[in-house]
Write a protein that holds these residues in place. Sequence first.
Motif, PDB file in Angstrom:
ATOM      1  N   THR A 177      12.025   7.138   0.175  1.00  0.00           N
ATOM      2  CA  THR A 177      13.422   7.215  -0.262  1.00  0.00           C
ATOM      3  C   THR A 177      13.982   8.609  -0.040  1.00  0.00           C
ATOM      4  O   THR A 177      15.193   8.819  -0.152  1.00  0.00           O
ATOM      5  N   ALA A 178      13.111   9.561   0.248  1.00  0.00           N
ATOM      6  CA  ALA A 178      13.501  10.965   0.295  1.00  0.00           C
ATOM      7  C   ALA A 178      13.987  11.382   1.681  1.00  0.00           C
ATOM      8  O   ALA A 178      13.397  11.016   2.702  1.00  0.00           O
ATOM      9  N   ALA A 179      15.051  12.161   1.713  1.00  0.00           N
ATOM     10  CA  ALA A 179      15.626  12.617   2.978  1.00  0.00           C
ATOM     11  C   ALA A 179      14.725  13.638   3.666  1.00  0.00           C
ATOM     12  O   ALA A 179      14.038  14.425   3.021  1.00  0.00           O
ATOM     13  N   LYS A 180      14.722  13.551   4.998  1.00  0.00           N
ATOM     14  CA  LYS A 180      14.040  14.523   5.849  1.00  0.00           C
ATOM     15  C   LYS A 180      12.558  14.652   5.514  1.00  0.00           C
ATOM     16  O   LYS A 180      12.009  15.746   5.444  1.00  0.00           O
ATOM     17  N   THR A 181      11.899  13.501   5.324  1.00  0.00           N
ATOM     18  CA  THR A 181      10.462  13.491   5.088  1.00  0.00           C
ATOM     19  C   THR A 181       9.740  12.971   6.316  1.00  0.00           C
ATOM     20  O   THR A 181      10.301  12.197   7.105  1.00  0.00           O
ATOM     21  N   GLU A 182       8.500  13.380   6.493  1.00  0.00           N
ATOM     22  CA  GLU A 182       7.726  13.005   7.672  1.00  0.00           C
ATOM     23  C   GLU A 182       6.333  12.526   7.279  1.00  0.00           C
ATOM     24  O   GLU A 182       5.720  13.053   6.358  1.00  0.00           O
ATOM     25  N   MET A 183       5.854  11.528   8.013  1.00  0.00           N
ATOM     26  CA  MET A 183       4.486  11.044   7.869  1.00  0.00           C
ATOM     27  C   MET A 183       3.900  10.896   9.264  1.00  0.00           C
ATOM     28  O   MET A 183       4.466  10.202  10.113  1.00  0.00           O
ATOM     29  N   THR A 184       2.767  11.556   9.495  1.00  0.00           N
ATOM     30  CA  THR A 184       2.142  11.579  10.816  1.00  0.00           C
ATOM     31  C   THR A 184       0.758  10.939  10.765  1.00  0.00           C
ATOM     32  O   THR A 184      -0.059  11.289   9.906  1.00  0.00           O
ATOM     33  N   LEU A 185       0.501  10.016  11.679  1.00  0.00           N
ATOM     34  CA  LEU A 185      -0.804   9.380  11.749  1.00  0.00           C
ATOM     35  C   LEU A 185      -1.855  10.377  12.204  1.00  0.00           C
ATOM     36  O   LEU A 185      -1.642  11.146  13.143  1.00  0.00           O
ATOM     37  N   GLY A 186      -2.995  10.355  11.534  1.00  0.00           N
ATOM     38  CA  GLY A 186      -4.111  11.216  11.899  1.00  0.00           C
ATOM     39  C   GLY A 186      -5.269  10.377  12.410  1.00  0.00           C
ATOM     40  O   GLY A 186      -5.121   9.606  13.370  1.00  0.00           O
ATOM     41  N   VAL A 187      -6.414  10.493  11.777  1.00  0.00           N
ATOM     42  CA  VAL A 187      -7.603   9.739  12.155  1.00  0.00           C
ATOM     43  C   VAL A 187      -7.332   8.245  12.062  1.00  0.00           C
ATOM     44  O   VAL A 187      -6.753   7.773  11.091  1.00  0.00           O
ATOM     45  N   ARG A 188      -7.742   7.497  13.093  1.00  0.00           N
ATOM     46  CA  ARG A 188      -7.675   6.048  13.080  1.00  0.00           C
ATOM     47  C   ARG A 188      -8.980   5.528  13.661  1.00  0.00           C
ATOM     48  O   ARG A 188      -9.281   5.749  14.832  1.00  0.00           O
ATOM     49  N   ARG A 189      -9.759   4.842  12.825  1.00  0.00           N
ATOM     50  CA  ARG A 189     -11.071   4.346  13.243  1.00  0.00           C
ATOM     51  C   ARG A 189     -11.240   2.891  12.800  1.00  0.00           C
ATOM     52  O   ARG A 189     -10.596   2.446  11.854  1.00  0.00           O
ATOM     53  N   ARG A 190     -12.095   2.186  13.467  1.00  0.00           N
ATOM     54  CA  ARG A 190     -12.454   0.841  13.022  1.00  0.00           C
ATOM     55  C   ARG A 190     -13.923   0.576  13.274  1.00  0.00           C
ATOM     56  O   ARG A 190     -14.570   1.244  14.079  1.00  0.00           O
ATOM     57  N   GLY A 191     -14.474  -0.372  12.543  1.00  0.00           N
ATOM     58  CA  GLY A 191     -15.861  -0.758  12.737  1.00  0.00           C
ATOM     59  C   GLY A 191     -15.997  -1.745  13.883  1.00  0.00           C
ATOM     60  O   GLY A 191     -15.046  -2.448  14.238  1.00  0.00           O
ATOM     61  N   TYR A 192     -17.186  -1.799  14.468  1.00  0.00           N
ATOM     62  CA  TYR A 192     -17.445  -2.772  15.527  1.00  0.00           C
ATOM     63  C   TYR A 192     -17.559  -4.165  14.913  1.00  0.00           C
ATOM     64  O   TYR A 192     -18.152  -4.352  13.853  1.00  0.00           O
ATOM     65  N   GLN A 193     -17.008  -5.141  15.604  1.00  0.00           N
ATOM     66  CA  GLN A 193     -17.022  -6.506  15.097  1.00  0.00           C
ATOM     67  C   GLN A 193     -18.233  -7.300  15.564  1.00  0.00           C
ATOM     68  O   GLN A 193     -18.582  -8.312  14.961  1.00  0.00           O
ATOM     69  N   SER A 194     -18.873  -6.839  16.652  1.00  0.00           N
ATOM     70  CA  SER A 194     -20.031  -7.549  17.196  1.00  0.00           C
ATOM     71  C   SER A 194     -20.712  -6.649  18.225  1.00  0.00           C
ATOM     72  O   SER A 194     -20.190  -5.588  18.601  1.00  0.00           O
ATOM     73  N   LEU A 195     -21.873  -7.078  18.705  1.00  0.00           N
ATOM     74  CA  LEU A 195     -22.554  -6.351  19.770  1.00  0.00           C
ATOM     75  C   LEU A 195     -21.704  -6.373  21.036  1.00  0.00           C
ATOM     76  O   LEU A 195     -21.624  -5.372  21.765  1.00  0.00           O
ATOM     77  N   GLN A 196     -21.039  -7.483  21.299  1.00  0.00           N
ATOM     78  CA  GLN A 196     -20.155  -7.582  22.459  1.00  0.00           C
ATOM     79  C   GLN A 196     -19.017  -6.571  22.363  1.00  0.00           C
ATOM     80  O   GLN A 196     -18.642  -5.934  23.353  1.00  0.00           O
ATOM     81  N   ASP A 197     -18.472  -6.425  21.166  1.00  0.00           N
ATOM     82  CA  ASP A 197     -17.405  -5.451  20.930  1.00  0.00           C
ATOM     83  C   ASP A 197     -17.904  -4.041  21.187  1.00  0.00           C
ATOM     84  O   ASP A 197     -17.233  -3.218  21.810  1.00  0.00           O
TER      85      ASP A 197
END
Length: 232
Positions: A177-197
């Motif tokens: 709701t606040a004016a002139k605010t910023e949010m920046t993505l940093g680390v993005r990780r995920r786990g493996y879903q399978s050996l094929q993945d």
Amino acid sequence: MVGLHSQHQDLIRDGCDERWTWNKRDKSHEVKTSGDGLETAHFHPHWSNGTAGIRGNCVLNYGIHYWEIKVSQRIFGTSMMFGIGTKSARLHVDAFVNIIGEDRHSWGLSHKGLLWHNGNCRQYTKPFKENESTVVGMLFDGVAGTLTYFKDGVSLGIAFSGLEEVVDNIYPLASSTAAKTEMTLGVRRRGYQSLQDRCRVKILSSIHKQQEIDHLPLPSSIRSFIKDAACV
């Protein structure tokens, strides 16, 4: 708490990077995106007349994902929020409200330390210090159906559960709701879903251009599987 911290560290160490970004089309008109990877969301660039939100372009369901949002020093106002939601979650309203968690379509944490879902709130952690930058981490476990928050690397515990029962696609969300605010993505990780993945990620680490996938000596179905990867 120890188990959560261990899962978080395992994902950081043994998972793989994700390259999802803020969705430049799926947002309030009061949010501007910037950066080569659209990693920064600018809320209310001039002044604020309400609540603006933005959605990430990563589907979270069924996997295990961890991401961080670096929040600028301008932490103030009625509500700055971090969470998840479906496509049915609103991204703009001409009023100062806690938009993430206002109904059953989203789940969120406000900078005042309150968790919101289905229009109800409860105290979860201490309010964030105003005008002091911070890093908010989120660990979504689509198998266990939980969402856990971290603040500056410290686990705050499980915030929401039962998320494995949600049928619709779930995406990362942020709002302010606040004016002139910023949010920046940093680390993005995920786990493996399978050996094929895991094998797919290994192959992609050796490929510099997507066109190279077409020349791999593999069945077409496997090449399509590699192309579909959101994790490289």
